[in-house]
Write an enzyme that holds these catalytic residues in place. Structure first.
Site, mmCIF file in Angstrom:
data_model
loop_
_atom_site.group_PDB
_atom_site.id
_atom_site.type_symbol
_atom_site.label_atom_id
_atom_site.label_comp_id
_atom_site.label_asym_id
_atom_site.label_seq_id
_atom_site.Cartn_x
_atom_site.Cartn_y
_atom_site.Cartn_z
ATOM 1 N N HIS A 1 -10.527 -1.200 5.694
ATOM 2 C CA HIS A 1 -10.124 -0.586 6.969
ATOM 3 C C HIS A 1 -10.728 0.790 7.195
ATOM 4 C CE1 HIS A 1 -7.625 1.104 3.897
ATOM 5 N NE2 HIS A 1 -7.209 2.044 4.728
ATOM 6 N N ASP A 2 -11.403 1.346 6.186
ATOM 7 C CA ASP A 2 -12.015 2.673 6.321
ATOM 8 C C ASP A 2 -13.533 2.595 6.438
ATOM 9 O OD1 ASP A 2 -9.558 3.974 5.987
ATOM 10 O OD2 ASP A 2 -9.775 4.083 3.806
ATOM 11 N N GLU B 1 -6.979 4.006 -5.314
ATOM 12 C CA GLU B 1 -8.128 4.436 -4.512
ATOM 13 C C GLU B 1 -8.667 5.732 -5.131
ATOM 14 O OE1 GLU B 1 -9.254 5.469 0.098
ATOM 15 O OE2 GLU B 1 -7.484 6.338 -0.818
ATOM 16 N N ASP C 1 -2.750 4.684 -2.563
ATOM 17 C CA ASP C 1 -3.645 5.424 -1.674
ATOM 18 C C ASP C 1 -3.970 6.805 -2.246
ATOM 19 O OD1 ASP C 1 -4.696 5.692 1.213
ATOM 20 O OD2 ASP C 1 -3.469 7.486 0.983
ATOM 21 N N ASP D 1 0.875 -1.169 0.000
ATOM 22 C CA ASP D 1 0.000 0.000 0.000
ATOM 23 C C ASP D 1 0.913 1.220 0.000
ATOM 24 O OD1 ASP D 1 -2.024 1.900 0.516
ATOM 25 O OD2 ASP D 1 -3.102 0.501 1.812
HETATM 26 C C1 NOJ Z 1 -7.184 6.402 2.373
HETATM 27 C C2 NOJ Z 1 -6.783 5.349 3.358
HETATM 28 O O1 NOJ Z 1 -7.453 4.161 3.048
HETATM 29 C C3 NOJ Z 1 -7.118 5.887 4.721
HETATM 30 O O2 NOJ Z 1 -7.023 4.916 5.720
HETATM 31 C C4 NOJ Z 1 -6.211 7.060 4.986
HETATM 32 O O3 NOJ Z 1 -6.591 7.678 6.189
HETATM 33 C C5 NOJ Z 1 -6.285 8.102 3.871
HETATM 34 N N1 NOJ Z 1 -6.319 7.535 2.551
HETATM 35 C C6 NOJ Z 1 -5.127 9.046 3.933
HETATM 36 O O4 NOJ Z 1 -3.938 8.396 3.544
#
Ligand code: NOJ
Length: 565
Positions: free
Chosen positions: A331-332, A256, A199, A98
């Site tokens: 995870h988000d 992402e 990311d 990642d």
């Molecule tokens: C997306 C990531 O999945 C998240 O966990 C992170 O806080 C933000 N980007 C900033 O890097």
């Protein structure tokens, strides 16, 4: 359609801080992951995606990198990393890193230099501007509440951070930054990693001149979105990265990219684009947001017809032209079974299996998030003191300042906090769920680990875990599951999601009851005659004397039929 290994793979996502602690400090680490490689191999996954493990002060659990070339000591050493990579390869699995290219930590040496003076050689590695009318340079709001601008007294200027103030955005208009990042990506590829999840990649370019956002009808968190997301320059920068670096390796990449539909996604993943293999889209993640303009915390019940509309659009637009990355949580996000299924007994197990069927039967690469394979659920901590996530804590503070009652804030946090997905992996029923031997973990374990844990799941042949294993195995056996064209049935049915997949002489019929009720499924004879069919998988045993033409479905029932012509 071109056939490749990353289309045929199943990805398993690890959030390392919460996966397995090997040294008793309450924090997950690389040797912890190493100790579970046999578990992953047994599950049958092909690729492991590990969230950031680089050196980091940890304000956003590793998404704030202070050295791209080092492993954070909390996670282990570079030797541990090498062993992990070898261990995965030896078991026939691959490793996807990642990588955070949009921003670094404010403790990265580049930033420490950059903030020293306006004429420092690293000044332009980041985005600095003078204030306007005694305030920040523009009205953009950060993902994690408040302005994207942080004032720095030393040079009397502001720096831009789309995320926390500890995550200053890199300036991709500076060729020196691009060179540094390309070299670093190459360095990891030469080490032998098999791919990247990039990311926040949609945000590496910002609108020229950084103008104010002028759509105040939307909430602050979304109103400036189009000024820093999916701009044309992002594509130029990614093509440059592809041509100079990625092209030379047989890897898989996923970006992402929130805020886009499938037509725009094709700009990233179209077969002719030379950018990325897949993107993570967010449309289904916003189905429970109160309105297009509201942020994630304003939650309303989502509708199955909307889910069908979104997923079907992605399935059909990308077919033959790009490739989907399918996921129901990460995870988000909240836990899939709590959000799209039903985490109350007796529905947790059937609904988690139904969702797993959905995930694996779509065209695209399935991404399983750690714990999903045992049906881990959201967590309800009564006190804000038990939460750790920077986004959650900033939201809480901001809402308190706005005078919102505590109970209302906590209700939103229980539904939407990223910590729902970040409680430790539940390995057994023992203290700390077998995650750590410390007296406490960095975040409390979900008390339901006494019931929901890997040890129990492996022991029980009817578990969600064994069902995932079977789905993964079937994917390897039937090309139609990977490559078949998708067609939606019953678009308006409020409880049943049904679709077909078609490849050469094989056809699949997927029937999913997304409710705790018992709707009758009327067999679509025109799509597939109910003769000479094979029930590939189901989360219930078939009933005796069934009438397939009028099939009453049980709560959260899932069935997949295969027919060969
Ligand atoms: C997306 C990531 O999945 C998240 O966990 C992170 O806080 C933000 N980007 C900033 O890097």
């Amino acid at each position: 359609m071109k056939r490749t290994w990353w289309k045929e793979s199943v990805v398993y996502q690890i959030y390392p801080i919460s996966f397995k602690d090997s040294n008793g400090d309450g924090v997950g680490d690389l040797r912890g992951i190493l100790s579970k490689l046999d578990y992953l191999q047994d599950l049958g996954v092909d690729v492991v995606w590990i969230c950031p493990i680089y050196q980091s002060p940890g304000h956003d659990n590793g998404y704030d990198i202070s050295d791209y070339y080092k492993i954070d000591p909390a996670f282990g050493t570079m030797e541990d990393f090498d062993e992990l990579l070898e261990g995965l390869h030896a078991r026939g699995m691959k490793l996807m890193m990642d990588l955070v290219l949009n921003h670094t930590s404010d403790e990265h040496p580049w930033f420490l230099e950059s903030r020293k003076s306006k004429d420092n050689p690293k000044r332009d590695y980041y985005i600095w501007r003078k204030g306007k009318n005694g305030g920040p340079p523009n009205n953009w709001e950060s993902y994690f509440s408040g302005s994207v601008w942080e004032y720095d007294e030393r040079t009397d200027e502001y720096y831009l951070h789309l995320y926390s103030k500890h995550q200053p955005d890199l300036n991709w208009e500076n060729p020196a930054v691009i060179r540094e990042l390309h070299d670093m990506v190459k360095w990891w590829l030469q080490k032998g990693v098999d791919g990247f999840r990039f990311d926040a990649i949609a945000h590496i370019a910002k609108a020229k001149g950084l103008p104010d956002a002028d759509n105040p009808q939307q909430t602050p968190t979304v109103r400036a979105y189009e000024l820093f997301s999916n701009l044309d320059d992002v594509h130029t920068l990614l093509q440059d990265l592809y041509d100079n670096v990625l092209y030379y390796y047989d890897i898989m990449t996923v970006g992402e990219t929130s805020g886009l539909g499938p037509e725009e996604a094709l700009c990233y993943v179209g077969d002719d684009r030379r950018e990325l293999n897949m993107t993570f889209q967010f449309e289904h993640m916003f189905l429970d947001a109160a309105s297009a303009g509201s942020g994630k915390w304003d939650v309303v019940p989502w509708k199955l017809t909307d889910l069908k509309e979104v997923i079907s659009r992605w399935q059909t637009v990308l077919h033959g032209r790009g490739w989907n990355a399918n996921y129901l949580c990460n995870h988000d996000q909240p836990r899939a079974v709590s959000r799209f299924g039903n985490d109350q007994e007796p529905y947790r197990i059937p609904s988690a299996k139904m969702l797993a069927t959905f995930l694996h039967m779509l065209e695209g690469t399935p991404y399983i998030y750690q714990g999903e394979e045992i049906g881990m659920t959201n967590v309800v901590f009564d006190s804000i003191d038990d939460y750790r996530d920077v986004e959650t804590l900033n939201y809480y503070e901001e809402q308190r300042r706005n005078g919102v009652p505590e109970a209302d804030i906590m209700r939103a946090i229980h539904l939407k906090s990223r910590d729902n997905a970040r409680t430790p992996m539940q390995w057994d029923a023992g203290p700390q769920a077998g995650f750590t031997t410390a007296e406490s973990a960095w975040i409390r374990v979900n008390p339901n680990h006494e019931r929901i844990n890997v040890e129990e799941a492996i022991r029980n042949p009817d578990s969600i875990y064994h069902y995932y294993k079977e789905l993964i195995r079937l994917r390897k056996e039937h090309a139609v599951i990977v490559y078949g064209a998708y067609e939606l049935l019953l678009p308006d049915h409020p409880q049943i999601y049904a679709f077909t997949r078609k490849l050469e002489k094989s056809r699949l019929l997927v029937i999913l009851n997304f409710s705790s009720e018992e709707p009758v499924f009327e067999w679509p004879v025109e799509a597939m005659e109910p003769e000479d069919i094979e029930l590939l998988i189901s989360n219930y045993a078939p009933q005796e004397h069934e009438d397939l033409l009028n099939l009453p479905l049980r709560p959260y029932e899932a069935r997949v039929y295969l027919k060969r012509y």
